[in-house]
Write an enzyme that holds these catalytic residues in place. Sequence first.
Site, mmCIF file in Angstrom:
data_model
loop_
_atom_site.group_PDB
_atom_site.id
_atom_site.type_symbol
_atom_site.label_atom_id
_atom_site.label_comp_id
_atom_site.label_asym_id
_atom_site.label_seq_id
_atom_site.Cartn_x
_atom_site.Cartn_y
_atom_site.Cartn_z
ATOM 1 N N ASN A 43 0.823 -1.212 0.000
ATOM 2 C CA ASN A 43 0.000 0.000 0.000
ATOM 3 C C ASN A 43 0.863 1.271 0.000
ATOM 4 O O ASN A 43 0.353 2.370 0.223
ATOM 5 C CB ASN A 43 -0.913 0.021 1.230
ATOM 6 C CG ASN A 43 -1.901 -1.130 1.226
ATOM 7 O OD1 ASN A 43 -2.428 -1.493 0.188
ATOM 8 N ND2 ASN A 43 -2.140 -1.708 2.393
ATOM 9 N N HIS A 127 -13.951 -1.946 6.585
ATOM 10 C CA HIS A 127 -12.814 -2.663 7.164
ATOM 11 C C HIS A 127 -13.176 -3.351 8.480
ATOM 12 O O HIS A 127 -14.059 -2.899 9.214
ATOM 13 C CB HIS A 127 -11.670 -1.674 7.391
ATOM 14 C CG HIS A 127 -10.361 -2.312 7.682
ATOM 15 N ND1 HIS A 127 -9.911 -2.533 8.966
ATOM 16 C CD2 HIS A 127 -9.394 -2.779 6.853
ATOM 17 C CE1 HIS A 127 -8.723 -3.102 8.917
ATOM 18 N NE2 HIS A 127 -8.379 -3.263 7.657
ATOM 19 N N GLU A 171 -15.933 3.627 3.732
ATOM 20 C CA GLU A 171 -14.597 3.937 3.242
ATOM 21 C C GLU A 171 -14.745 4.775 1.980
ATOM 22 O O GLU A 171 -15.767 4.697 1.299
ATOM 23 C CB GLU A 171 -13.832 2.646 2.928
ATOM 24 C CG GLU A 171 -13.615 1.755 4.138
ATOM 25 C CD GLU A 171 -12.912 0.441 3.798
ATOM 26 O OE1 GLU A 171 -12.045 0.428 2.904
ATOM 27 O OE2 GLU A 171 -13.251 -0.580 4.431
ATOM 28 N N SER A 175 -10.850 -1.152 0.422
ATOM 29 C CA SER A 175 -9.526 -1.748 0.479
ATOM 30 C C SER A 175 -9.380 -3.046 -0.304
ATOM 31 O O SER A 175 -8.270 -3.401 -0.706
ATOM 32 C CB SER A 175 -9.125 -2.007 1.937
ATOM 33 O OG SER A 175 -10.050 -2.880 2.568
ATOM 34 N N ASP A 200 -13.643 6.825 6.138
ATOM 35 C CA ASP A 200 -12.311 6.235 6.262
ATOM 36 C C ASP A 200 -11.574 6.417 4.931
ATOM 37 O O ASP A 200 -11.885 5.760 3.940
ATOM 38 C CB ASP A 200 -12.435 4.756 6.625
ATOM 39 C CG ASP A 200 -11.088 4.111 6.918
ATOM 40 O OD1 ASP A 200 -10.067 4.604 6.396
ATOM 41 O OD2 ASP A 200 -11.052 3.105 7.642
ATOM 42 N N HIS A 203 -7.104 4.529 2.132
ATOM 43 C CA HIS A 203 -6.495 4.219 0.830
ATOM 44 C C HIS A 203 -6.612 5.365 -0.165
ATOM 45 O O HIS A 203 -6.243 5.200 -1.333
ATOM 46 C CB HIS A 203 -7.123 2.951 0.254
ATOM 47 C CG HIS A 203 -6.762 1.721 1.023
ATOM 48 N ND1 HIS A 203 -5.610 0.992 0.777
ATOM 49 C CD2 HIS A 203 -7.382 1.099 2.059
ATOM 50 C CE1 HIS A 203 -5.548 -0.024 1.617
ATOM 51 N NE2 HIS A 203 -6.609 0.019 2.409
ATOM 52 N N LYS A 234 0.213 3.937 4.671
ATOM 53 C CA LYS A 234 0.004 3.515 3.278
ATOM 54 C C LYS A 234 0.723 4.485 2.345
ATOM 55 O O LYS A 234 1.936 4.441 2.248
ATOM 56 C CB LYS A 234 -1.498 3.381 3.015
ATOM 57 C CG LYS A 234 -2.124 2.286 3.888
ATOM 58 C CD LYS A 234 -3.583 2.123 3.673
ATOM 59 C CE LYS A 234 -4.126 0.908 4.413
ATOM 60 N NZ LYS A 234 -3.956 0.949 5.885
#
Length: 372
Positions: A43, A127, A171, A175, A200, A203, A234
Amino acid sequence: MDFTAEITKLKEEKRFRRLPLIEARQGPYVKINGKWLLNLSSNDYLGLSEKLSQKEILEEIKDFPIGAGAARLLSGNHLLYQRLEEKLGNLYQKKALVFSSGYHANVGIISALAGRRDVVFADKLVHASIIDGLRLSGATYFRYPHGNIEALADLLKSHRFRYKRAFIITESIFSMDGDKSPLEELIKLKRTYQAFLILDEAHAVGVYGQQGLGLAEEYGLINEIDLLLGTFGKALGGYGAFVIASEEVIDLLINKARSFIFTTALPPFILAVNLKAISLLPDLKEARSQLRKLSSWFRKNLGLSGDTPIVPIVLGDNEKALAASAKLFEAGFFVPAIRPPTVPPGTARLRVSLTSQMSEENLFSFLRLVEK
């Protein structure tokens, strides 16, 4: 106490895992069992974990001890925390709070803000740390079908006003599937139903936005997000996580988030790394652009749309995913099989993760192998 049966079951279901030993890293490559492989499981989207100078950072913290020595509410709240949170606050134009990891943050945030009189609506594919936070909170929660705004609207209509407070959690970049959350529609729903939106951005930070602040910045929606979470581990190449919210919410987390209160503070070296990465972030436009172009090209060659660097190749069966991973390993590619419980049953996959250090040339032979 014997756990043989549990281990045997994991092996029979092809869900047993062992830790791979990474002997060395160089650019987009890793060395495993003496063999150099293109690393398609990282990541580290912008390659910052290698670009940041350890020598320079060590010089900056020469007057600091190695460890923090205590939790932040005791004597662990050293000067670098203040500098980092002020830098983040200036970038996002809100208050910031640093946590020891993304897992610590999600578990602590949700269990501190939501309680037994509250209700939470979370995307089905959020997640595991979010799910654990929901369980610890004691709040009633509903997990709506992934990305399904109509289903979420129906749940809000049926249940929201039976509870004191309502939270929507998602998110921004998922992910395991690499798709984007419909932020504008979620904001409309949070307004209609007086809900608190938690996003979130683990990423997306570094990869999206003019300054690399995430998908909310990309869409001009930072001020509409009630609580935004990002990670340093990440695209930023460091370790830890941060929360962006109002001063009232940050004060509440400092006093109620157990994963914050009862955790030893991060060491100065890690915070100096994070501070350096955040300082560089607005100037990494070229790396972000290169990564998104590569991601679009790679996805197009697999018959997929989008431009996120997380690219799922869903094979379904656990054994099939393991066999594909082993075949690619022999050909010089490190892309571990992702199996339940990380992903839903029947959706075992190769999760390809691209970085700005890679090129189309690196990936041509991978595409040919996958097509066979």
